[in-house]
Design a protein around this motif. Sequence first.
Motif, mmCIF file in Angstrom:
data_model
loop_
_atom_site.group_PDB
_atom_site.id
_atom_site.type_symbol
_atom_site.label_atom_id
_atom_site.label_comp_id
_atom_site.label_asym_id
_atom_site.label_seq_id
_atom_site.Cartn_x
_atom_site.Cartn_y
_atom_site.Cartn_z
ATOM 1 N N VAL A 229 48.468 41.404 29.626
ATOM 2 C CA VAL A 229 47.236 42.312 29.932
ATOM 3 C C VAL A 229 46.548 41.859 29.359
ATOM 4 C CG1 VAL A 229 46.613 44.659 31.625
ATOM 5 C CG2 VAL A 229 49.263 43.802 31.438
ATOM 6 N N LEU A 230 45.600 42.019 29.948
ATOM 7 C CA LEU A 230 43.846 41.793 29.560
ATOM 8 C C LEU A 230 43.428 43.571 30.543
ATOM 9 C CD1 LEU A 230 41.542 39.666 27.973
ATOM 10 C CD2 LEU A 230 40.380 40.789 29.639
ATOM 11 N N ILE A 231 42.618 44.108 29.394
ATOM 12 C CA ILE A 231 41.938 45.386 29.625
ATOM 13 C C ILE A 231 40.250 45.029 28.483
ATOM 14 C CG2 ILE A 231 41.760 47.516 29.694
ATOM 15 C CD1 ILE A 231 44.983 47.986 29.583
ATOM 16 N N ALA A 232 39.923 45.541 30.252
ATOM 17 C CA ALA A 232 38.273 44.722 29.723
ATOM 18 C C ALA A 232 37.606 46.455 30.626
ATOM 19 C CB ALA A 232 37.698 44.239 30.995
ATOM 20 N N LEU A 233 37.122 47.193 29.081
ATOM 21 C CA LEU A 233 37.325 48.386 29.125
ATOM 22 C C LEU A 233 35.208 48.306 29.415
ATOM 23 C CD1 LEU A 233 38.736 50.019 25.893
ATOM 24 C CD2 LEU A 233 39.204 50.865 27.868
ATOM 25 N N GLY A 234 34.832 49.113 30.516
ATOM 26 C CA GLY A 234 33.291 49.294 30.220
ATOM 27 C C GLY A 234 32.734 49.680 29.314
ATOM 28 N N GLY A 235 31.098 49.714 29.361
ATOM 29 C CA GLY A 235 30.269 50.241 28.142
ATOM 30 C C GLY A 235 30.613 52.245 28.604
#
Length: 314
Positions: free
Chosen positions: A3-9
């Motif tokens: 899983v790739l998790i992209a954390l928002g700013g």
Amino acid sequence: MRVLIALGGNAMTGEDGSARVEDQIAAGKVAMEAVADLLEHDIDIVLTHGNGPQVGNLLVKNEVAAAVVPPVPLDWCGAQTQATLGFVLMEALDVATAARGLYRRSAALVTRCLVDADDPGFSRPSKPIGRYLSAEEAAMLIEHGEHWEDRGEKGWRRLVASPEPRAILDAPAVRALVDAGFVVIANGGGGIPVVRGADGLRGVEAVIDKDLGAALLARTVDADVLVIATDVPNAVLRFGTPDAEPLGRVTIARLRELAEEGHFASGSMGPKVDAACRFVEEGGQYAVITDLDSIVNAVTASEEEREGTIVVPN
């Protein structure tokens, strides 16, 4: 599962958007608690993150010190914030996993993203970054080669290119670390933009969209699922109106149609929707747009019970 998790700013600042050191450390701890919860399910995880507030801080330092030292270029700002935020997240993840009796090593990788030197964005810089300045302050930075535009009463604003990400150059290192059991933090801020010239690679003054960079990294490292973590549990139709409607499970075709109708703002939800569609179009199982509290459900729940905006093939 990978899983790739992209954390928002927003995941790396205080609730009010402040980016003091203590705020970023506290926000990192909150984000890594959610990631550690997911690690309890024995899932391979790659993390990426936004860096807008952090780069903004560096740009202010550039502006204040421009008469004393040359401004640091944007590719250097990206490298610095990747390393700093990677360190913050690694420290927070170590604490969160230790509290659960887990042993998962982490690694932060300064990551470059290839863009085309002839991308149209370079001839027409359009992405505003940093704060507004007076004409006098902007003039000093223009002398250093930066592109600034008069925005009327608010003052002058810097504009930079936002080229299309083409390749994650350091993806083989990411894959090797994940295969070795590491939780990898990579490609922060969409990656450090570089172009290929006669003399090899060189960094450029540009900003890559973090979500589009995340989708490309996810495909490159063979992730099964892309999770785009933001500050709302769902993408919303007719956002801000009495008829607002949270969007649940949706096909790529329907989501693309909704985007063309103008439901998702270009500066916020629009890139997330585009990134989710791109990932699934290129073979990902599904993508999710949701908040930190829902990421465990988004990855581990059954198809019928998943929360958030779930993007699936047509």
